[in-house]
Design an enzyme around this catalytic site. Structure first.
Site, short mmCIF file in Angstrom:
data_model
loop_
_atom_site.label_atom_id
_atom_site.label_comp_id
_atom_site.label_asym_id
_atom_site.label_seq_id
_atom_site.Cartn_x
_atom_site.Cartn_y
_atom_site.Cartn_z
CB SER A 74 -3.84 -5.74 3.66
OG SER A 74 -3.69 -4.87 2.56
CE LYS A 91 -0.14 -6.05 0.84
NZ LYS A 91 -1.36 -6.37 1.61
#
EC number: 3.4.21.89
Length: 391
Positions: free
Chosen positions: A52, A170
Protein backbone atom coordinates in the site's frame (compact mmCIF):
# COMPACT_ATOMS: atom_id res chain seq x y z
CA UNK A 1 26.85 -8.86 36.72
CA UNK A 2 25.89 -7.08 39.94
CA UNK A 3 22.53 -5.33 39.60
CA UNK A 4 22.85 -4.01 43.18
CA UNK A 5 26.19 -2.31 42.63
CA UNK A 6 25.14 0.77 44.61
CA UNK A 7 24.81 -1.12 47.90
CA UNK A 8 27.78 -0.85 50.27
CA UNK A 9 29.34 -3.83 51.92
CA UNK A 10 29.06 -2.76 55.58
CA UNK A 11 31.46 -5.35 56.92
CA UNK A 12 34.01 -4.82 54.14
CA UNK A 13 33.90 -8.53 53.60
CA UNK A 14 34.49 -10.07 50.16
CA UNK A 15 31.23 -10.58 48.37
CA UNK A 16 30.24 -14.07 47.53
CA UNK A 17 30.81 -14.65 43.83
CA UNK A 18 27.65 -15.35 41.88
CA UNK A 19 27.29 -18.56 39.94
CA UNK A 20 27.51 -18.49 36.16
CA UNK A 21 23.78 -19.24 35.94
CA UNK A 22 22.98 -16.28 38.21
CA UNK A 23 25.26 -14.01 36.15
CA UNK A 24 23.51 -15.01 32.94
CA UNK A 25 20.09 -14.60 34.54
CA UNK A 26 20.92 -11.10 35.78
CA UNK A 27 22.25 -10.15 32.36
CA UNK A 28 19.12 -11.49 30.65
CA UNK A 29 16.80 -9.56 32.99
CA UNK A 30 18.78 -6.37 32.45
CA UNK A 31 18.71 -6.87 28.66
CA UNK A 32 14.94 -7.47 28.64
CA UNK A 33 14.27 -4.37 30.74
CA UNK A 34 16.58 -2.19 28.61
CA UNK A 35 15.17 -3.47 25.31
CA UNK A 36 11.59 -3.01 26.52
CA UNK A 37 12.26 0.58 27.54
CA UNK A 38 13.93 1.30 24.19
CA UNK A 39 11.07 -0.33 22.28
CA UNK A 40 8.45 1.55 24.30
CA UNK A 41 9.97 5.00 24.48
CA UNK A 42 12.66 5.45 21.80
CA UNK A 43 12.24 3.32 18.66
CA UNK A 44 10.73 0.07 17.47
CA UNK A 45 11.32 -2.24 14.52
CA UNK A 46 8.51 -2.63 11.98
CA UNK A 47 8.09 -4.66 8.78
CA UNK A 48 6.14 -3.60 5.68
CA UNK A 49 3.64 -6.41 4.98
CA UNK A 50 1.61 -5.01 2.04
CA UNK A 51 2.23 -2.90 -1.09
CA UNK A 52 0.00 0.00 0.00
CA UNK A 53 3.01 2.36 0.27
CA UNK A 54 4.85 1.30 -2.90
CA UNK A 55 7.17 2.35 -4.31
CA UNK A 56 8.13 4.56 -1.36
CA UNK A 57 8.20 1.50 0.89
CA UNK A 58 8.32 -2.06 -0.42
CA UNK A 59 7.02 -5.31 0.98
CA UNK A 60 9.72 -6.73 3.30
CA UNK A 61 11.32 -3.40 4.04
CA UNK A 62 12.39 -3.47 7.71
CA UNK A 63 12.09 -0.09 9.42
CA UNK A 64 12.97 1.69 12.59
CA UNK A 65 10.03 3.76 13.84
CA UNK A 66 10.98 6.73 15.99
CA UNK A 67 8.76 7.14 19.02
CA UNK A 68 10.58 10.15 20.40
CA UNK A 69 9.79 12.23 17.28
CA UNK A 70 6.16 12.83 18.28
CA UNK A 71 6.70 11.88 21.92
CA UNK A 72 6.34 8.30 23.17
CA UNK A 73 2.95 7.15 24.44
CA UNK A 74 2.60 5.80 27.94
CA UNK A 75 1.22 2.28 27.34
CA UNK A 76 -2.53 1.83 27.84
CA UNK A 77 -1.86 -1.74 28.94
CA UNK A 78 1.44 -1.80 30.88
CA UNK A 79 1.12 -5.45 31.89
CA UNK A 80 2.27 -7.31 28.80
CA UNK A 81 4.68 -10.02 27.69
CA UNK A 82 7.92 -8.36 26.52
CA UNK A 83 8.58 -8.13 22.76
CA UNK A 84 5.00 -9.01 21.79
CA UNK A 85 2.18 -6.89 20.41
CA UNK A 86 -1.28 -8.31 21.13
CA UNK A 87 -0.98 -12.10 20.85
CA UNK A 88 1.58 -14.63 22.01
CA UNK A 89 3.95 -16.08 19.39
CA UNK A 90 2.70 -19.14 17.51
CA UNK A 91 -0.88 -18.51 18.65
CA UNK A 92 -3.81 -16.78 16.98
CA UNK A 93 -5.97 -15.57 19.83
CA UNK A 94 -4.02 -15.89 23.10
CA UNK A 95 -3.59 -12.39 24.49
CA UNK A 96 -0.07 -11.24 25.31
CA UNK A 97 -1.29 -8.53 27.66
CA UNK A 98 -3.53 -8.08 30.69
CA UNK A 99 -6.30 -5.52 31.06
CA UNK A 100 -6.13 -5.70 34.85
CA UNK A 101 -4.38 -2.32 34.70
CA UNK A 102 -5.40 0.20 32.03
CA UNK A 103 -4.02 3.72 31.90
CA UNK A 104 -5.60 6.66 30.05
CA UNK A 105 -3.94 8.22 27.02
CA UNK A 106 -0.82 10.19 27.87
CA UNK A 107 2.13 11.14 25.70
CA UNK A 108 5.53 12.42 26.73
CA UNK A 109 6.92 15.51 24.96
CA UNK A 110 8.46 14.91 21.56
CA UNK A 111 10.75 16.78 19.19
CA UNK A 112 8.01 17.65 16.72
CA UNK A 113 4.35 17.04 15.85
CA UNK A 114 2.70 15.06 13.08
CA UNK A 115 3.05 17.10 9.90
CA UNK A 116 1.83 16.81 6.34
CA UNK A 117 3.84 14.32 4.25
CA UNK A 118 5.22 12.49 7.30
CA UNK A 119 5.16 8.70 6.97
CA UNK A 120 3.44 7.62 10.18
CA UNK A 121 2.86 4.33 11.99
CA UNK A 122 -0.43 4.23 13.90
CA UNK A 123 -2.91 1.80 15.41
CA UNK A 124 -5.76 0.92 13.07
CA UNK A 125 -8.57 3.22 14.20
CA UNK A 126 -11.78 1.51 13.12
CA UNK A 127 -12.22 -0.96 15.95
CA UNK A 128 -10.16 -4.13 16.19
CA UNK A 129 -8.66 -6.37 13.55
CA UNK A 130 -7.12 -9.79 13.24
CA UNK A 131 -4.11 -9.59 10.94
CA UNK A 132 -6.05 -7.12 8.81
CA UNK A 133 -2.89 -5.45 7.51
CA UNK A 134 -1.91 -8.72 5.86
CA UNK A 135 -5.34 -8.77 4.20
CA UNK A 136 -5.24 -5.16 2.99
CA UNK A 137 -6.15 -5.96 -0.60
CA UNK A 138 -8.91 -8.49 0.15
CA UNK A 139 -10.53 -6.15 2.66
CA UNK A 140 -10.23 -3.27 0.21
CA UNK A 141 -12.03 -5.25 -2.50
CA UNK A 142 -14.78 -6.44 -0.16
CA UNK A 143 -15.42 -2.94 1.14
CA UNK A 144 -15.90 -1.66 -2.39
CA UNK A 145 -18.26 -4.47 -3.37
CA UNK A 146 -20.27 -5.04 -0.17
CA UNK A 147 -19.92 -1.84 1.83
CA UNK A 148 -17.95 -1.26 5.02
CA UNK A 149 -20.50 -2.44 7.58
CA UNK A 150 -21.08 -5.83 5.97
CA UNK A 151 -17.36 -6.54 5.77
CA UNK A 152 -16.66 -5.11 9.23
CA UNK A 153 -18.92 -7.69 10.87
CA UNK A 154 -16.90 -10.52 9.31
CA UNK A 155 -13.57 -9.14 10.55
CA UNK A 156 -14.56 -7.92 14.00
CA UNK A 157 -13.62 -10.30 16.78
CA UNK A 158 -13.13 -8.40 20.00
CA UNK A 159 -12.24 -4.91 21.10
CA UNK A 160 -8.59 -4.47 21.98
CA UNK A 161 -7.08 -1.49 23.77
CA UNK A 162 -5.82 1.19 21.40
CA UNK A 163 -2.14 0.35 21.85
CA UNK A 164 -2.81 -3.32 21.05
CA UNK A 165 -4.58 -2.80 17.74
CA UNK A 166 -2.91 -3.62 14.44
CA UNK A 167 -0.14 -1.29 13.31
CA UNK A 168 -0.66 0.52 10.02
CA UNK A 169 1.73 2.74 8.07
CA UNK A 170 0.56 5.52 5.75
CA UNK A 171 1.45 9.06 4.78
CA UNK A 172 -0.18 11.97 6.59
CA UNK A 173 -1.65 14.08 3.79
CA UNK A 174 -3.66 16.45 6.01
CA UNK A 175 -3.20 17.44 9.64
CA UNK A 176 -5.64 18.76 12.23
CA UNK A 177 -7.32 21.98 11.15
CA UNK A 178 -6.78 21.35 7.42
CA UNK A 179 -9.50 21.06 4.79
CA UNK A 180 -8.87 18.22 2.36
CA UNK A 181 -10.27 17.31 -1.05
CA UNK A 182 -9.40 14.99 -3.91
CA UNK A 183 -10.00 15.93 -7.53
CA UNK A 184 -9.42 13.23 -10.11
CA UNK A 185 -7.09 11.48 -7.70
CA UNK A 186 -5.02 14.58 -6.88
CA UNK A 187 -4.94 15.69 -3.24
CA UNK A 188 -5.64 19.33 -2.36
CA UNK A 189 -5.10 20.71 1.14
CA UNK A 190 -6.53 24.11 2.04
CA UNK A 191 -7.12 24.75 -1.65
CA UNK A 192 -3.51 24.05 -2.69
CA UNK A 193 -2.33 20.94 -4.51
CA UNK A 194 -0.40 18.68 -2.16
CA UNK A 195 3.06 17.43 -3.18
CA UNK A 196 2.99 14.09 -5.00
CA UNK A 197 5.51 11.65 -3.47
CA UNK A 198 7.94 10.86 -6.30
CA UNK A 199 7.77 7.10 -5.69
CA UNK A 200 3.98 6.97 -5.26
CA UNK A 201 2.00 4.66 -7.52
CA UNK A 202 -1.42 4.85 -9.09
CA UNK A 203 -3.24 3.13 -11.91
CA UNK A 204 -2.77 4.33 -15.48
CA UNK A 205 -4.30 3.18 -18.74
CA UNK A 206 -1.70 2.44 -21.39
CA UNK A 207 -2.80 2.32 -25.02
CA UNK A 208 -0.58 0.51 -27.52
CA UNK A 209 -0.60 0.87 -31.29
CA UNK A 210 -0.24 -2.87 -31.98
CA UNK A 211 -2.84 -3.99 -29.43
CA UNK A 212 -0.31 -5.99 -27.39
CA UNK A 213 0.62 -5.47 -23.74
CA UNK A 214 4.09 -4.20 -22.93
CA UNK A 215 6.93 -6.73 -22.84
CA UNK A 216 6.85 -8.16 -19.29
CA UNK A 217 10.60 -8.92 -19.23
CA UNK A 218 11.49 -5.34 -20.04
CA UNK A 219 8.95 -4.13 -17.48
CA UNK A 220 10.56 -6.40 -14.92
CA UNK A 221 13.94 -4.82 -15.63
CA UNK A 222 12.31 -1.43 -15.00
CA UNK A 223 10.81 -2.72 -11.72
CA UNK A 224 7.28 -2.39 -13.11
CA UNK A 225 4.74 -5.16 -12.59
CA UNK A 226 2.85 -6.59 -15.55
CA UNK A 227 -0.56 -5.44 -16.73
CA UNK A 228 -3.18 -5.67 -13.98
CA UNK A 229 -6.03 -5.93 -16.44
CA UNK A 230 -6.96 -5.61 -20.09
CA UNK A 231 -9.68 -3.00 -20.42
CA UNK A 232 -10.23 -3.36 -24.16
CA UNK A 233 -8.30 -4.14 -27.32
CA UNK A 234 -4.97 -2.35 -27.01
CA UNK A 235 -5.85 -0.70 -23.66
CA UNK A 236 -4.16 -2.00 -20.53
CA UNK A 237 -4.07 -1.10 -16.84
CA UNK A 238 -0.70 -0.66 -15.09
CA UNK A 239 0.35 0.54 -11.66
CA UNK A 240 3.00 3.23 -12.27
CA UNK A 241 4.95 5.97 -10.56
CA UNK A 242 5.22 9.39 -12.26
CA UNK A 243 8.76 8.41 -13.31
CA UNK A 244 7.51 5.11 -14.77
CA UNK A 245 5.12 7.02 -17.03
CA UNK A 246 7.99 8.93 -18.62
CA UNK A 247 10.15 5.80 -18.86
CA UNK A 248 7.64 3.63 -20.72
CA UNK A 249 6.92 6.43 -23.20
CA UNK A 250 10.63 6.56 -24.00
CA UNK A 251 11.24 2.80 -23.90
CA UNK A 252 8.27 1.39 -25.81
CA UNK A 253 7.61 2.81 -29.31
CA UNK A 254 4.21 1.08 -29.37
CA UNK A 255 2.86 3.24 -26.51
CA UNK A 256 0.36 5.72 -27.97
CA UNK A 257 -1.07 7.23 -24.81
CA UNK A 258 -0.85 7.02 -21.00
CA UNK A 259 -3.62 8.46 -18.83
CA UNK A 260 -4.60 8.21 -15.14
CA UNK A 261 -7.36 5.69 -14.54
CA UNK A 262 -10.45 6.62 -12.52
CA UNK A 263 -12.58 3.84 -11.09
CA UNK A 264 -15.51 5.92 -9.82
CA UNK A 265 -16.12 3.73 -6.76
CA UNK A 266 -18.48 5.24 -4.15
CA UNK A 267 -18.11 3.03 -1.05
CA UNK A 268 -16.04 5.57 0.86
CA UNK A 269 -16.15 7.48 4.13
CA UNK A 270 -18.54 8.61 5.59
CA UNK A 271 -20.82 6.10 3.79
CA UNK A 272 -23.68 8.58 3.67
CA UNK A 273 -24.71 8.53 0.01
CA UNK A 274 -27.76 10.65 0.74
CA UNK A 275 -25.51 13.66 1.42
CA UNK A 276 -22.10 12.75 -0.02
CA UNK A 277 -21.51 11.35 -3.49
CA UNK A 278 -17.79 11.01 -2.90
CA UNK A 279 -15.50 8.46 -4.52
CA UNK A 280 -11.94 7.32 -3.91
CA UNK A 281 -10.78 9.72 -6.64
CA UNK A 282 -13.11 12.67 -6.01
CA UNK A 283 -13.62 13.44 -2.36
CA UNK A 284 -14.40 16.34 -0.04
CA UNK A 285 -14.00 19.09 0.89
CA UNK A 286 -13.61 17.68 4.40
CA UNK A 287 -12.51 19.45 7.60
CA UNK A 288 -9.95 17.53 9.71
CA UNK A 289 -10.83 18.00 13.43
CA UNK A 290 -8.46 20.01 15.60
CA UNK A 291 -8.29 20.03 19.38
CA UNK A 292 -10.34 22.94 20.74
CA UNK A 293 -12.12 23.63 17.44
CA UNK A 294 -15.93 23.62 17.36
CA UNK A 295 -18.18 22.43 14.53
CA UNK A 296 -21.92 22.82 14.10
CA UNK A 297 -23.80 19.52 14.02
CA UNK A 298 -26.66 18.80 11.66
CA UNK A 299 -28.09 15.94 9.64
CA UNK A 300 -25.67 16.59 6.79
CA UNK A 301 -22.41 16.21 8.71
CA UNK A 302 -23.26 13.97 11.68
CA UNK A 303 -22.06 10.89 9.75
CA UNK A 304 -18.61 12.49 9.46
CA UNK A 305 -18.15 13.26 13.15
CA UNK A 306 -20.27 10.51 14.73
CA UNK A 307 -17.39 8.13 15.40
CA UNK A 308 -15.16 10.92 16.69
CA UNK A 309 -17.78 11.94 19.24
CA UNK A 310 -18.86 8.49 20.36
CA UNK A 311 -15.84 6.21 20.05
CA UNK A 312 -12.64 8.24 20.01
CA UNK A 313 -13.72 10.82 22.58
CA UNK A 314 -16.00 8.61 24.70
CA UNK A 315 -19.36 10.40 24.61
CA UNK A 316 -22.89 9.19 24.11
CA UNK A 317 -24.66 10.55 21.03
CA UNK A 318 -28.36 10.22 20.25
CA UNK A 319 -30.80 11.83 17.86
CA UNK A 320 -34.35 12.44 19.15
CA UNK A 321 -37.07 14.41 17.39
CA UNK A 322 -34.62 16.23 15.17
CA UNK A 323 -32.32 17.17 18.08
CA UNK A 324 -28.89 15.74 18.93
CA UNK A 325 -28.08 14.80 22.52
CA UNK A 326 -24.47 14.42 23.68
CA UNK A 327 -24.16 12.83 27.12
CA UNK A 328 -27.94 13.30 27.48
CA UNK A 329 -27.73 17.06 26.92
CA UNK A 330 -29.12 18.88 23.84
CA UNK A 331 -26.31 19.90 21.50
CA UNK A 332 -26.10 21.63 18.14
CA UNK A 333 -22.27 21.80 18.13
CA UNK A 334 -19.24 19.87 19.35
CA UNK A 335 -15.75 20.90 20.52
CA UNK A 336 -13.02 18.37 19.79
CA UNK A 337 -10.80 17.04 22.57
CA UNK A 338 -8.01 15.66 20.35
CA UNK A 339 -6.19 16.35 17.12
CA UNK A 340 -6.91 14.13 14.10
CA UNK A 341 -5.09 13.29 10.89
CA UNK A 342 -5.87 12.05 7.38
CA UNK A 343 -3.67 9.15 6.26
CA UNK A 344 -3.29 7.75 2.75
CA UNK A 345 -1.05 5.15 1.13
CA UNK A 346 1.35 6.19 -1.61
CA UNK A 347 0.00 3.34 -3.74
CA UNK A 348 -3.28 5.21 -3.96
CA UNK A 349 -5.38 2.64 -5.84
CA UNK A 350 -4.29 -0.26 -3.66
CA UNK A 351 -4.50 1.19 -0.17
CA UNK A 352 -7.00 0.79 2.62
CA UNK A 353 -6.70 4.24 4.15
CA UNK A 354 -8.63 7.22 5.53
CA UNK A 355 -10.85 7.30 2.45
CA UNK A 356 -12.45 4.13 3.83
CA UNK A 357 -12.33 4.56 7.61
CA UNK A 358 -11.91 8.27 8.23
CA UNK A 359 -9.77 10.13 10.74
CA UNK A 360 -6.79 8.90 12.78
CA UNK A 361 -6.91 10.25 16.37
CA UNK A 362 -3.70 11.48 17.97
CA UNK A 363 -3.86 8.78 20.66
CA UNK A 364 -3.53 6.14 17.90
CA UNK A 365 -0.23 7.56 16.59
CA UNK A 366 2.71 5.23 17.33
CA UNK A 367 5.63 7.08 15.76
CA UNK A 368 7.39 8.39 12.69
CA UNK A 369 8.88 5.99 10.13
CA UNK A 370 12.56 6.89 10.16
CA UNK A 371 15.01 4.45 8.59
CA UNK A 372 15.07 1.31 6.42
CA UNK A 373 17.70 -0.90 8.05
CA UNK A 374 17.07 -4.05 5.99
CA UNK A 375 15.17 -4.97 2.84
CA UNK A 376 14.84 -8.11 0.79
CA UNK A 377 12.82 -9.25 -2.21
CA UNK A 378 12.95 -11.89 -4.93
CA UNK A 379 15.13 -14.04 -2.73
CA UNK A 380 17.92 -11.53 -2.14
CA UNK A 381 18.83 -8.45 -0.13
CA UNK A 382 18.00 -5.11 -1.74
CA UNK A 383 21.38 -3.55 -0.95
CA UNK A 384 20.47 -0.16 -2.42
CA UNK A 385 17.69 0.30 0.15
CA UNK A 386 19.73 -0.37 3.28
CA UNK A 387 20.05 2.52 5.74
CA UNK A 388 17.88 4.84 3.69
CA UNK A 389 15.94 7.49 5.54
CA UNK A 390 12.22 7.59 4.77
CA UNK A 391 10.74 10.64 3.04
Amino acid sequence: MNLAFWKRNKDDQPRKRKSAVREWLDAAVFAIIAATLIRTFIFEAYTIPTPSMEKTLLVNDFLFVSKISYGPRIPNTPLAVPFTHHTLPFTKYTKAYSEAVEWPYRRLPGFTRVKRNDVVVFNFPEGDTVALEQQDQSYYGLVRSLGRDAVWESYHVTSRPVDKRENYIKRCVAESGDTLSLRDGVVFVNGQQAPIPPESERRYTVQTSNGDPLNPDRLDDMDISGAENTLSAGLFLYNLTPGNVLDIKKTFPTVKDVQPYFSGEQSVFPYDTAHYHWTEENFGPLYIPKKGATVKLDSTNIAIYDRVIRVYEGNTLEAKNGQFYINNKPADSYTFKMNYYWMMGDNRNNSLDSRYWGFVPEDHVVGKAWLIWMSYGRGSIRWSRLFRTIK
